[in-house]
Design an enzyme around this catalytic site. Structure first.
Site, PDB file in Angstrom:
ATOM      1  N   HIS A   1       0.838  -1.208   0.000  1.00  0.00           N
ATOM      2  CA  HIS A   1       0.000   0.000   0.000  1.00  0.00           C
ATOM      3  C   HIS A   1       0.868   1.251   0.000  1.00  0.00           C
ATOM      4  O   HIS A   1       0.451   2.300  -0.494  1.00  0.00           O
ATOM      5  CB  HIS A   1      -0.908   0.014   1.235  1.00  0.00           C
ATOM      6  CG  HIS A   1      -2.006  -0.994   1.196  1.00  0.00           C
ATOM      7  ND1 HIS A   1      -1.826  -2.294   1.598  1.00  0.00           N
ATOM      8  CD2 HIS A   1      -3.297  -0.898   0.787  1.00  0.00           C
ATOM      9  CE1 HIS A   1      -2.973  -2.952   1.456  1.00  0.00           C
ATOM     10  NE2 HIS A   1      -3.873  -2.129   0.964  1.00  0.00           N
TER      11      HIS A   1
ATOM     12  N   ASP B   1      -4.737  -5.709  -8.067  1.00  0.00           N
ATOM     13  CA  ASP B   1      -4.999  -5.116  -6.765  1.00  0.00           C
ATOM     14  C   ASP B   1      -5.241  -3.618  -7.009  1.00  0.00           C
ATOM     15  O   ASP B   1      -5.082  -3.116  -8.121  1.00  0.00           O
ATOM     16  CB  ASP B   1      -3.824  -5.356  -5.819  1.00  0.00           C
ATOM     17  CG  ASP B   1      -4.233  -5.316  -4.346  1.00  0.00           C
ATOM     18  OD1 ASP B   1      -5.339  -4.835  -4.049  1.00  0.00           O
ATOM     19  OD2 ASP B   1      -3.440  -5.771  -3.495  1.00  0.00           O
TER      20      ASP B   1
END
Length: 583
Positions: free
Chosen positions: A245, A318
């Site tokens: 992330h 993702d």
């Protein structure tokens, strides 16, 4: 007809007159004897380039209603409402989150889903796949009364294929009842790095073959409930100390290690017929030495996943808002590079207009051919067809809640929790705790969680009291008036937060016997100091808290074993191996 970005935006904002509309007959149920491939080709033939591009995107829309204007929609998609996102951009799907205000109640979610589908059908005839990260355990999306299932590592601790299948079935049934069709689960990563900051208890464990068996069963249960599963994060995010992330992890496994450690769960998923596989924003030099993350790597997505492993389903990225995929290219190029690498669906681009514009430009220049678009759209349409979305997309919003969190599902959660509790250490005679004992319940946890444990202990014949948010000194003072203490910790990394371990040590220092229970990663045992007993629950679902109470009372036999090794406190060696458990 190919439109420029400016012309397309103008036409879209003015309505759909410049865009193709799929004839209603093509969105109707297939005639008996009609082949699925023929039906998909018929739909594909009626689609414009813009509609094909739109199908490749899964967007975030803000708001609890499809017609609710929201400033964040305008900022990230160029239009005001979720319905406008669907009508304007012809997206293939939506993904729901709490932070985007999509998930307030089951009836609200079902109503939002129905209305979003109406927008899709009215503006092109192709239904949406609506998704969420519904792993359960620490990552869940549906609100109460959705069944609070223990998570992946708890399933790994049970080693039960039956539990894995039933857990998948519960997720699938509850998702479909609320109008969702795709859970981005199960996590297929083999977690061999104790300091992994992003996977941890989201993984089933560190044994590749055991993980593979349970992944396959979760997929069988979920897709058996007619809800698409997505094995993630290919080719394996289990051995990293970097969170994708916020950065770009590098996996330094050899090809042999990849084959034996990382790939078996994905191979099992493919053999089980998983609808989708989600990519990882990780660099794997043994597979691609260009420095590209797997999401943007042709050797990994096409060479390995498509050609070598023979996967024919949907490859979904993702989130494209994550930093790990944005280090090499701008937000207009990232989806282009992902498509060229072999991905089919682009999840959550940070700016939908920019992302779609980038792909449109690549199509206009010939960099992405219409034939390449068609390959991905076929797979996406096939998934929708497989899940019956061309036949029925609406759900009973008013009645949805009555089919969620059923007694049967709650029983499944409790059985998984009871079989997952792992006794890592225990002094002679520490367990069970004598009935009628005065038990202090403290440590990390909300008032609701502490109260749930207290209530269960009292129901089992103890005199339990809770102390929420206590400092080490406060907990030690309270422990003096009790016969035993149940102290919770919950670490999202390898090292237990100092304040949490301080409470355990302070209470143990009073001489009051301490039963310690870790409610997330099982590594806390090596950081909290000597205690009478230390348990791993792998999560804080109510079913897990009740199971812990049952272990103290002796009504639950702790059958769980560690699905990951626990290193020593300095991070080296093995203090407790895979398979350890004193139950």
């Amino acid at each position: 007809m190919t439109l420029t970005r400016r012309a397309f935006t103008a036409a879209a904002l003015a309505g759909t007159g410049a865009l193709a509309t799929i004839p209603a007959a093509q969105a109707a149920p297939a005639k008996k004897g009609g082949g699925t491939k023929d039906r998909i080709e018929e739909i594909l033939a009626g689609m414009s380039i813009e509609q094909k591009i739109g199908q490749l995107f899964v967007a975030v829309g803000y708001g609890s209603r499809a017609d609710q204007a929201h400033a964040s929609n305008t900022a990230t998609t160029g239009v005001a409402t979720i319905a406008d996102i669907v009508r304007t951009h012809h997206v293939g799907g939506l993904i729901y989150f709490v932070w985007s205000e999509n998930l307030q109640s089951i009836e609200q979610i079902a109503t939002l889903s129905n209305d979003a589908q109406d927008a899709a059908l009215e503006s092109g005839g192709i239904p949406l796949v609506i998704s969420a990260d519904e792993e359960r355990g620490v990552v869940y999306r549906l609100p109460a009364p959705a069944t609070p299932l223990p998570g992946q590592m708890a399933l790994g601790a049970t080693g039960s294929k039956a539990h894995a299948r039933k857990a998948g079935e519960v997720v699938g049934l509850e998702m479909r009842a609320a109008g969702l069709h795709q859970s981005f689960s199960p996590v297929a990563d083999v977690n061999v790095e104790a300091q992994n900051p992003v996977i941890g208890v989201r993984s089933l464990g560190a044994d590749a073959q055991a993980v593979a068996e349970l992944v396959a069963m979760q997929i069988r249960g979920q897709q058996g409930a007619n809800c698409s599963a997505a094995a993630k994060h290919f080719p394996g995010h289990g051995d990293t100390a970097t969170d994708s992330h916020y950065g770009l992890p590098i996996i330094d496994h050899t090809r042999e290690e990849i084959d034996t450690l990382d790939l078996p769960p994905f191979v099992a998923a493919i053999e089980e017929g998983v609808d989708a596989i989600m990519t990882a924003h990780i660099v794997v030099p043994a597979l691609d030495d260009s420095g590209r993350p797997a999401t943007l790597s042709h050797p990994i997505l096409t060479g390995l996943l498509r050609e070598e492993l023979g996967y024919e389903g949907v490859i979904v990225t993702d989130s494209l808002a994550m930093e790990g995929v944005r280090t090499m290219f701008g937000d207009d190029r990232v989806p282009v590079e992902a498509i060229l690498a072999g991905a089919d669906q682009m999840l959550m681009p940070p700016d939908l207009v920019v992302a779609i514009g980038g792909v449109r430009d690549a199509v206009a220049s010939g960099e992405i051919t219409e034939e390449r678009l068609d390959e991905s759209v076929r797979r996406i349409l096939a998934q929708k067809q497989r899940r019956g979305l061309f036949d029925q997309v609406h759900v009973d919003a008013a009645g949805a809640e009555s089919t969620i969190g059923t007694a049967k599902s709650v029983k499944t959660a409790r059985a998984i929790a009871e079989d997952s509790i792992t006794v890592i250490t225990a002094e002679r005679g520490a367990l069970p705790v004598r009935k009628g004992s005065r038990v202090l319940v403290t440590g990390v946890g909300t008032a609701a969680k502490i109260d749930a444990a207290v209530a269960e202990l009292n129901a089992l014949g103890f005199q339990a009291t809770g102390l929420v948010g206590a400092t080490a000194a406060q907990a030690a003072t309270a422990a003096a008036d009790h016969d035993a203490a149940l102290v919770f910790t919950s670490s999202s990394g390898f090292v237990t937060p100092a304040a949490e371990s301080a409470v355990v040590k302070a209470v143990a220092g009073t001489g009051t016997p301490v039963v310690h229970a870790s409610l997330r990663n099982p590594y806390d045992v090596v950081h909290v100091g000597p205690v009478a007993a230390s348990l791993a629950a792998y999560g804080n679902a109510d079913a897990s808290l009740r199971a812990i109470a049952g272990v103290l009372a002796g009504t639950v036999k702790a059958r769980g074993t560690l699905p990951v090794p626990v290193p020593h406190a300095d991070g080296t060696g093995e203090a407790y191996p895979i398979g350890h458990g004193l139950g």
